[in-house]
Design a protein around this motif. Structure first.
Motif, PDB file in Angstrom:
ATOM      1  N   HIS A 185       0.834  -1.205   0.000  1.00  0.00           N
ATOM      2  CA  HIS A 185       0.000   0.000   0.000  1.00  0.00           C
ATOM      3  C   HIS A 185       0.874   1.262   0.000  1.00  0.00           C
ATOM      4  CE1 HIS A 185      -2.765   3.012   1.639  1.00  0.00           C
ATOM      5  NE2 HIS A 185      -1.985   3.124   2.709  1.00  0.00           N
ATOM      6  N   ARG A 187       4.097   1.534  -0.756  1.00  0.00           N
ATOM      7  CA  ARG A 187       5.024   1.648  -1.890  1.00  0.00           C
ATOM      8  C   ARG A 187       4.402   2.489  -3.010  1.00  0.00           C
ATOM      9  NH1 ARG A 187      10.088  -0.693  -2.817  1.00  0.00           N
ATOM     10  NH2 ARG A 187       9.912  -0.749  -0.562  1.00  0.00           N
ATOM     11  N   LYS A 188       3.117   2.284  -3.265  1.00  0.00           N
ATOM     12  CA  LYS A 188       2.433   3.063  -4.315  1.00  0.00           C
ATOM     13  C   LYS A 188       2.428   4.544  -3.947  1.00  0.00           C
ATOM     14  CE  LYS A 188      -0.786  -0.608  -5.391  1.00  0.00           C
ATOM     15  NZ  LYS A 188      -1.867  -1.129  -4.593  1.00  0.00           N
ATOM     16  N   LYS A 189       2.220   4.807  -2.655  1.00  0.00           N
ATOM     17  CA  LYS A 189       2.174   6.208  -2.205  1.00  0.00           C
ATOM     18  C   LYS A 189       3.536   6.874  -2.394  1.00  0.00           C
ATOM     19  CE  LYS A 189      -2.061   5.810  -0.656  1.00  0.00           C
ATOM     20  NZ  LYS A 189      -3.180   6.492  -1.315  1.00  0.00           N
ATOM     21  N   LEU A 191       5.849   6.073  -4.587  1.00  0.00           N
ATOM     22  CA  LEU A 191       6.158   6.246  -6.008  1.00  0.00           C
ATOM     23  C   LEU A 191       5.378   7.393  -6.644  1.00  0.00           C
ATOM     24  CD1 LEU A 191       6.395   2.472  -7.023  1.00  0.00           C
ATOM     25  CD2 LEU A 191       8.276   4.110  -6.891  1.00  0.00           C
ATOM     26  N   ASN A 192       4.202   7.681  -6.097  1.00  0.00           N
ATOM     27  CA  ASN A 192       3.376   8.743  -6.686  1.00  0.00           C
ATOM     28  C   ASN A 192       3.505  10.082  -5.983  1.00  0.00           C
ATOM     29  OD1 ASN A 192       2.193   7.141  -8.693  1.00  0.00           O
ATOM     30  ND2 ASN A 192       0.841   6.192  -7.174  1.00  0.00           N
TER      31      ASN A 192
END
Ligand code: SF4
Length: 456
Positions: A185, A187-189, A191-192
């Motif tokens: 969860h 990791r996506k935050k 990267l963005n």
């Protein structure tokens, strides 16, 4: 609501209260093992206190040195006199660069400034990336501990929280599974994210760089991936030289979790390539504390949490019962420094056992400060009338030994035969949760006299 009322709610769940107590005592024992593992522990504490005391006596000089050296390294430095200015600086930095998504590592200063709600109101998506912080953020709760933000929760609570927000398997509260789910969860935050914000454990005047200690590497990942890195630093975080750092890092992790060193001790001395780094130096009431002879030692705190873990009141009443950003003994001195009236019950959330002062790596005189604050509360007329009256009467009786003897004699005769309904009426606050001890036939004074006269 004051601390006693809030604590009452926490202890109503007896099982949770005991579990919380045990969990923190476990951390305290780990700290003891780690501290006793190095023979120079007391020497380190003594040196740390000396360094901090020295810094506080020349804080202006070191802060200016820090600013100059940071600027030379291409870091932008901002000054905020209070929480409002701090939050406005952060927002402006984000908006001017079109940044809408912020990842944040643990920072008690931003909690103190209530940064998250301010940014969210202004359209910024803020994600706390420390696992414990993320758990409490999802639950819309405040951290209950400065190092272990979600220590008030059981793995089952985390399981249901993740089930709801991260769509994890129903009923699965396996810690490894939950941690892996959080990792995916977050990791996506990362990267963005358009920007990252970190706290600061130490700002080094000599180099103009900052040091951030984490166990998860989340501060590093955030600050390395995003092009904009903002670091929020209280004015008290300064240390003079890089060589001083070793003293504090050895004390910090051992005191906090019993580890020899935090998993990541990261030095930030420049922006990432093609990026920007901004440090916001925040006062927010700290210079007022610095001007107070009785309480300025509280600025020496390195936020290790050891005083919380050892405190019998904190362990049994939970962090949320303090109603202040920082709970436990250190929060009970910082809260009244900020607002005596709003935090008037905190200095009384203490048995004066002095365990906090004994474990504090910087040897802060916490229990003396709490005792002193009690006097401030009384002098400001903020003590509850019932308590104030009882204490006044008790003080008056104790000043008159014959009256005390007489009162004791009467009590020893009457109390044992009094009906329970009267003895444990609402006027007996002490007896609310405890049984009165069995009254002896004679007072200590009488027994002593008999003993001396050879009758016993
Ligand atoms: S007051 Fe001392 S023991 Fe408590 S958090 Fe600060 S440094 Fe640690």
């Amino acid at each position: 609501m004051g601390h006693p009322e809030a604590a009452e709610k926490f202890i109503a769940n007896d099982e949770r209260m005991h579990w919380h107590d045990k969990a923190l005592w476990f951390v305290r024992e780990k700290r003891d093992l780690a501290a006793h593992g190095i023979p120079e522990w007391e020497e380190l504490r003594r040196v740390a206190k000396q360094i901090k005391t020295h810094v506080m006596s020349k804080l202006d000089v070191y802060l200016e040195e820090f600013e100059e050296n940071a600027k030379e390294k291409g870091i932008h430095v901002h000054w905020a006199k209070d929480a409002k200015e701090h939050n406005e600086i952060v927002l402006k930095l984000l908006l001017n660069r079109g940044a809408k998504k912020l990842v944040k590592s643990k920072s008690m200063l931003t909690e103190e400034c209530h940064l998250n709600p301010y940014l969210e109101e202004n359209g910024i998506d803020v994600v706390d990336t420390d696992l414990g912080e993320r758990i409490v953020q999802l639950r819309e709760e405040a951290p209950s501990h400065i190092v272990l933000p979600a220590i008030h929760l059981k793995k089952e609570d985390v399981g249901t929280t993740f089930e709801h927000f991260l769509k994890t398997e129903k009923g699965n509260s396996d810690p490894t599974y939950l941690t892996r789910s959080a990792r995916v969860h977050l990791r996506k935050k990362f990267l963005n994210a358009d920007a990252s914000l970190t706290g600061v454990n130490f700002g080094i005047a000599e180099t103009g760089g900052i040091v951030v200690c984490t166990n998860e590497g989340n501060a590093d990942l955030g600050a390395s991936l995003a092009k904009l890195h903002i670091a929020s630093m209280g004015i008290e975080k300064i240390i003079p030289k890089i060589k001083d750092l070793a003293v504090f890092t050895r004390l910090l992790s051992r005191s906090a979790t019993g580890q020899p060193i935090t998993s990541y001790t990261s030095h930030f001395h420049a922006p990432v390539e093609g990026g920007e780094m901004h440090i916001i130096i925040v006062d927010n009431g700290r210079s007022k504390i610095l001007g107070s002879q009785d309480f300025k030692q509280s600025l020496n705190c390195i936020r290790c949490g050891a005083c919380l873990n050892t405190c019998p009141i904190y362990r049994r009443s939970g962090g949320h019962s303090y109603g202040y950003t920082i709970p436990g003994p250190i929060g009970s001195t910082l809260g009244p420094s900020k607002d005596l009236s709003a935090n008037k019950t905190l200095p009384f959330a203490c048995t004066l056992c002095a365990s906090c002062s004994n474990v504090c790596p910087i040897k802060i005189d916490l229990h003396h400060q709490l005792y002193k604050y009690r006097q401030h509360v009384v002098n400001a007329g903020l003590l509850a009338t019932k308590k104030h009256t009882i204490l006044k009467v008790a003080a008056w009786v104790m000043k008159h030994p014959s009256l005390l003897d007489f009162g004791g004699k009467i009590a020893r005769k009457i109390v044992p035969i009094m009906p329970r309904s009267i003895l444990y009426s609402s006027a007996n606050i002490w007896g609310k949760k405890r049984e009165l001890p069995k009254f002896p036939k004679n007072s200590f004074k009488e027994l002593y006299k008999q003993h001396k006269e050879g009758k016993k």
